[in-house]
Design a protein around this motif. Sequence first.
Motif, short mmCIF file in Angstrom:
data_model
loop_
_atom_site.label_atom_id
_atom_site.label_comp_id
_atom_site.label_asym_id
_atom_site.label_seq_id
_atom_site.Cartn_x
_atom_site.Cartn_y
_atom_site.Cartn_z
N ALA A 100 0.82 -1.21 0.00
CA ALA A 100 0.00 0.00 0.00
C ALA A 100 0.86 1.27 0.00
O ALA A 100 0.56 2.23 -0.71
CB ALA A 100 -0.93 -0.01 1.21
N ALA A 101 1.94 1.27 0.78
CA ALA A 101 2.80 2.45 0.84
C ALA A 101 3.50 2.68 -0.50
O ALA A 101 3.57 3.82 -0.99
CB ALA A 101 3.84 2.30 1.95
N LEU A 102 3.98 1.62 -1.11
CA LEU A 102 4.63 1.76 -2.42
C LEU A 102 3.62 2.23 -3.46
O LEU A 102 3.93 3.08 -4.30
CB LEU A 102 5.28 0.46 -2.86
N ALA A 103 2.41 1.70 -3.39
CA ALA A 103 1.37 2.11 -4.34
C ALA A 103 1.13 3.62 -4.25
O ALA A 103 1.03 4.30 -5.28
CB ALA A 103 0.07 1.36 -4.06
N THR A 104 1.08 4.14 -3.05
CA THR A 104 0.89 5.58 -2.86
C THR A 104 2.05 6.36 -3.49
O THR A 104 1.84 7.36 -4.18
CB THR A 104 0.77 5.92 -1.36
N LEU A 105 3.27 5.89 -3.25
CA LEU A 105 4.45 6.60 -3.76
C LEU A 105 4.54 6.60 -5.28
O LEU A 105 5.03 7.56 -5.87
CB LEU A 105 5.73 5.98 -3.17
#
Length: 79
Positions: A18-23
Motif C-alpha cells: 500500500a505504501a509503495l502504491a501511494t508513492l
Amino acid sequence: MTPAEFREARQTLGLTQAALATLVGRQARNIRQWEAGDRAIDDAAVRLVRAYLDGYRPSDWPPTSAASRPRRSSSTRPS
C-alpha cells in the motif's frame, strides 16, 4: 525488473504494498499484480523504485522507521 526483483526491492525499502502504491501513484492491487507476475510492471514505477533504492526520498516518503531504514530481504520472508 522481474516480479521477484520488484518485490525484493519493495521489501528492501521497508515498504508495504500500500505504501509503495501511494508513492508510485497506483493502487495496492497493481503492486500485488506486478509482484505476482499477473501484469507487466509499469516502466515509470520501475524507474521510481530504482531511484528509491539509490537513496532518493520524495517529500511524501512514509515517516515510519521501517521505511526510513532500508533493510535486506531474504527470499524466505513473506511480502
